[in-house]
Motif scaffolding. Structure first.
Motif, PDB file in Angstrom:
ATOM      1  N   ALA A 275      44.669 -82.552  13.591  1.00 14.64           N
ATOM      2  CA  ALA A 275      43.939 -82.631  14.856  1.00 14.64           C
ATOM      3  C   ALA A 275      44.433 -83.867  15.607  1.00 14.64           C
ATOM      4  O   ALA A 275      44.770 -84.885  14.982  1.00 14.64           O
ATOM      5  N   LYS A 276      44.496 -83.777  16.923  1.00 15.29           N
ATOM      6  CA  LYS A 276      45.048 -84.901  17.687  1.00 15.29           C
ATOM      7  C   LYS A 276      44.248 -86.175  17.423  1.00 15.29           C
ATOM      8  O   LYS A 276      43.018 -86.162  17.312  1.00 15.29           O
ATOM      9  N   LYS A 277      44.975 -87.253  17.300  1.00 18.31           N
ATOM     10  CA  LYS A 277      44.433 -88.539  16.877  1.00 18.31           C
ATOM     11  C   LYS A 277      43.246 -88.985  17.728  1.00 18.31           C
ATOM     12  O   LYS A 277      42.301 -89.608  17.234  1.00 18.31           O
ATOM     13  N   GLU A 278      43.283 -88.654  19.027  1.00 21.48           N
ATOM     14  CA  GLU A 278      42.238 -89.101  19.944  1.00 21.48           C
ATOM     15  C   GLU A 278      40.851 -88.603  19.550  1.00 21.48           C
ATOM     16  O   GLU A 278      39.837 -89.261  19.817  1.00 21.48           O
ATOM     17  N   LEU A 279      40.788 -87.449  18.908  1.00 21.60           N
ATOM     18  CA  LEU A 279      39.494 -86.874  18.526  1.00 21.60           C
ATOM     19  C   LEU A 279      38.771 -87.743  17.491  1.00 21.60           C
ATOM     20  O   LEU A 279      37.540 -87.762  17.426  1.00 21.60           O
ATOM     21  N   PHE A 280      39.542 -88.482  16.702  1.00 26.36           N
ATOM     22  CA  PHE A 280      38.950 -89.279  15.632  1.00 26.36           C
ATOM     23  C   PHE A 280      38.321 -90.575  16.147  1.00 26.36           C
ATOM     24  O   PHE A 280      37.645 -91.270  15.404  1.00 26.36           O
ATOM     25  N   SER A 281      38.541 -90.878  17.429  1.00 22.84           N
ATOM     26  CA  SER A 281      37.930 -92.070  18.025  1.00 22.84           C
ATOM     27  C   SER A 281      36.615 -91.738  18.731  1.00 22.84           C
ATOM     28  O   SER A 281      35.932 -92.628  19.229  1.00 22.84           O
ATOM     29  N   ILE A 282      36.257 -90.452  18.757  1.00 24.10           N
ATOM     30  CA  ILE A 282      34.999 -90.033  19.378  1.00 24.10           C
ATOM     31  C   ILE A 282      33.861 -90.254  18.381  1.00 24.10           C
ATOM     32  O   ILE A 282      33.938 -89.782  17.246  1.00 24.10           O
ATOM     33  N   PRO A 283      32.821 -90.982  18.788  1.00 23.90           N
ATOM     34  CA  PRO A 283      31.695 -91.241  17.879  1.00 23.90           C
ATOM     35  C   PRO A 283      31.140 -89.948  17.285  1.00 23.90           C
ATOM     36  O   PRO A 283      31.084 -88.925  17.953  1.00 23.90           O
ATOM     37  N   LEU A 284      30.743 -89.986  16.080  1.00 27.53           N
ATOM     38  CA  LEU A 284      30.198 -88.877  15.305  1.00 27.53           C
ATOM     39  C   LEU A 284      31.268 -87.852  14.959  1.00 27.53           C
ATOM     40  O   LEU A 284      31.487 -87.554  13.782  1.00 27.53           O
TER      41      LEU A 284
END
Length: 196
Positions: free
Chosen positions: A60-69
């Motif tokens: 999954a694109k790395k940016e998704l892992f910086s979204i809270p929860l």
């Protein structure tokens, strides 16, 4: 958490779409597997994961892992990060580790959703990862549209024998040939699915 999420997704697809699965028996019950599928909607990953009895791991694109929860939830759902647009050695290493453990990877070789619904060109990463491991590739085809109470179908083809490509060694020619073979199998599945 993964099994709970899969149960919720299965209920969702059964209630709101005329969900059909064909060829699930083509997925080996054990050993490393890479499922390569076309990509037409953001719901493709949960649809693919819900259609398989084994746990499926996705990049999954790395940016998704910086979204809270969401970022904390994704790893428990089998997802791991990848930096798109560059050769991500970390994602490659993680993929090979999972396959060495006998896991299942779900990969969308086109790299992004098709805006036309037509199958695009496959990036060679999926073939490279598979050839570097002992995994087999299982082609998959999703046909929509994703519209409420309309049929959404996923078809799995027979595992692709990669022995001829491995025997040539892992090089640009063998990787591209293996990827082309895979995309042709996906195209055949899509053609048959649309004709029914």
């Amino acid at each position: 958490m993964y099994h709970i999420g899969r149960s919720i997704c299965r209920t969702f697809f059964r209630l709101f779409f005329r969900w059909e699965i064909e060829g699930a028996g083509n997925i080996p019950v054990e050993g490393p597997v890479v499922i390569c599928c076309n990509h037409i909607n953001n719901l493709d990953p949960p649809l693919l994961g819900s259609s398989v009895s084994r746990k499926v791991h996705f990049m999954a694109k790395k940016e998704l892992f910086s979204i809270p929860l969401l970022g904390r939830l994704l790893p428990s759902l089998g997802a791991y990060p990848i930096s798109r647009g560059s050769g991500d050695r970390g994602a490659l290493k993680k993929s090979l580790e999972l396959l060495k453990e006998g896991r299942v990877l779900g990969i969308f070789p086109e790299g992004t959703r098709s805006k036309t619904g037509q199958l695009g060109k496959g990036h060679t990463g999926a073939a490279f990862i598979t050839l570097r491991s002992d995994a087999v590739i299982v082609p998959g085809a999703i046909t929509g549209p994703y519209r409420i109470f309309r049929r959404v179908k996923i078809v799995f083809g027979e595992p692709i024998d990669l022995t001829p490509y491995r025997e040539k060694g892992i090089n640009t020619e063998s990787v591209e040939a293996a990827m082309e073979h895979t995309m042709n199998e996906i195209a055949t599945l899509l053609s048959k699915s649309h004709s029914k």
